[in-house]
Design a protein around this motif. Sequence first.
Motif, PDB file in Angstrom:
ATOM      1  N   ASP A  73      63.074   8.461  42.253  1.00 45.81           N
ATOM      2  CA  ASP A  73      63.776   8.358  43.057  1.00 45.81           C
ATOM      3  C   ASP A  73      64.062  10.091  44.072  1.00 45.81           C
ATOM      4  O   ASP A  73      64.496   9.942  44.735  1.00 45.81           O
ATOM      5  CB  ASP A  73      65.056   7.832  42.482  1.00 45.81           C
ATOM      6  CG  ASP A  73      65.964   9.343  41.637  1.00 45.81           C
ATOM      7  OD1 ASP A  73      65.369  10.012  41.623  1.00 45.81           O
ATOM      8  OD2 ASP A  73      67.387   8.524  41.168  1.00 45.81           O
ATOM      9  N   LEU A  74      63.064  10.887  44.298  1.00 46.63           N
ATOM     10  CA  LEU A  74      63.525  12.369  44.238  1.00 46.63           C
ATOM     11  C   LEU A  74      64.684  13.131  44.020  1.00 46.63           C
ATOM     12  O   LEU A  74      65.284  14.336  44.814  1.00 46.63           O
ATOM     13  CB  LEU A  74      63.330  11.681  45.764  1.00 46.63           C
ATOM     14  CG  LEU A  74      61.941  11.247  46.477  1.00 46.63           C
ATOM     15  CD1 LEU A  74      61.820  10.796  47.914  1.00 46.63           C
ATOM     16  CD2 LEU A  74      60.457  12.608  46.183  1.00 46.63           C
ATOM     17  N   SER A  75      65.117  12.850  43.272  1.00 48.62           N
ATOM     18  CA  SER A  75      66.425  13.542  42.526  1.00 48.62           C
ATOM     19  C   SER A  75      65.938  14.926  41.632  1.00 48.62           C
ATOM     20  O   SER A  75      66.421  16.088  41.963  1.00 48.62           O
ATOM     21  CB  SER A  75      67.310  12.753  42.149  1.00 48.62           C
ATOM     22  OG  SER A  75      66.658  12.224  40.295  1.00 48.62           O
ATOM     23  N   HIS A  76      64.070  14.387  41.342  1.00 49.85           N
ATOM     24  CA  HIS A  76      64.217  15.567  40.957  1.00 49.85           C
ATOM     25  C   HIS A  76      63.532  16.538  41.650  1.00 49.85           C
ATOM     26  O   HIS A  76      62.738  16.493  41.898  1.00 49.85           O
ATOM     27  CB  HIS A  76      63.232  15.322  39.224  1.00 49.85           C
ATOM     28  CG  HIS A  76      64.026  14.538  37.981  1.00 49.85           C
ATOM     29  ND1 HIS A  76      63.686  13.668  37.962  1.00 49.85           N
ATOM     30  CD2 HIS A  76      65.304  15.343  37.978  1.00 49.85           C
ATOM     31  CE1 HIS A  76      64.366  13.694  36.508  1.00 49.85           C
ATOM     32  NE2 HIS A  76      65.976  14.343  36.989  1.00 49.85           N
ATOM     33  N   PRO A  77      63.124  18.421  41.804  1.00 53.64           N
ATOM     34  CA  PRO A  77      62.667  19.262  43.012  1.00 53.64           C
ATOM     35  C   PRO A  77      61.179  18.931  42.241  1.00 53.64           C
ATOM     36  O   PRO A  77      61.375  19.604  41.427  1.00 53.64           O
ATOM     37  CB  PRO A  77      63.351  20.193  42.705  1.00 53.64           C
ATOM     38  CG  PRO A  77      63.960  20.123  41.338  1.00 53.64           C
ATOM     39  CD  PRO A  77      63.770  18.801  40.867  1.00 53.64           C
TER      40      PRO A  77
END
Length: 230
Positions: free
Chosen positions: A94-98
């Motif tokens: 979900d693009l929460s982790h870089p």
Amino acid sequence: MDITLIVPTYNEAENIPLLVELIFRNFEEANLEGSVVIVDDNSPDETWKKAEELKKSHTRLAVMRRLNERGLSSAVLEGFRASRSKILGVMDADLSHPPEKIPELVNPIIEGEADIVIGSRYINRGEIEEWSLSRKISSRLATLAACGLTSIKDPMSGFFFLKRDVIDNVELNPKGFKIGLEILVRGNYERVIEVPITFRDRMYGETKLNSNVILDYLIQVAGLYIYKIF
């Protein structure tokens, strides 16, 4: 050393194209020989189909569509089994982790400095953006519930890399969302490093957190305490 990053998905069709692009860009810029395995639980939004399209431009991308199974942890374990890499990783879709932190998480393993490296929200310079107070409190309470299982500051993180040796011949329970915690308790390792990350709220789609997920987590934690005691 060859690296395989497992990305479990369910209804992440809007996020997956950008995520895959960012992952491979960071692999390339860091001169890492990395592959990605997307394990999709037959998403109604056809995440698996969107991922299959991306294989045209990313030859080191594999897609697994699971028709009869559900669950993040079991998806991760299936992805592990499908890879032969000596270094394995996991991150959310979900693009929460870089993705730009991937080299920083992988390098300590390559250099022999760690067996597991965790992207941590709860050490110095780690942070969470755009979370409500109630969600921050619930995350902290969940972390507190696991404090007797490990000394790691962010055992709930879903962004981590490890040597395959850590899980070889280890029986892992695929129930629940927190496969990282399961590995920390049951895995074979000596050295764990936490690397600070900025955790961001998802860009598209809806959170998977609900009462069933919370119940599964509590059952998982109870089972891990029993495992440690006996």
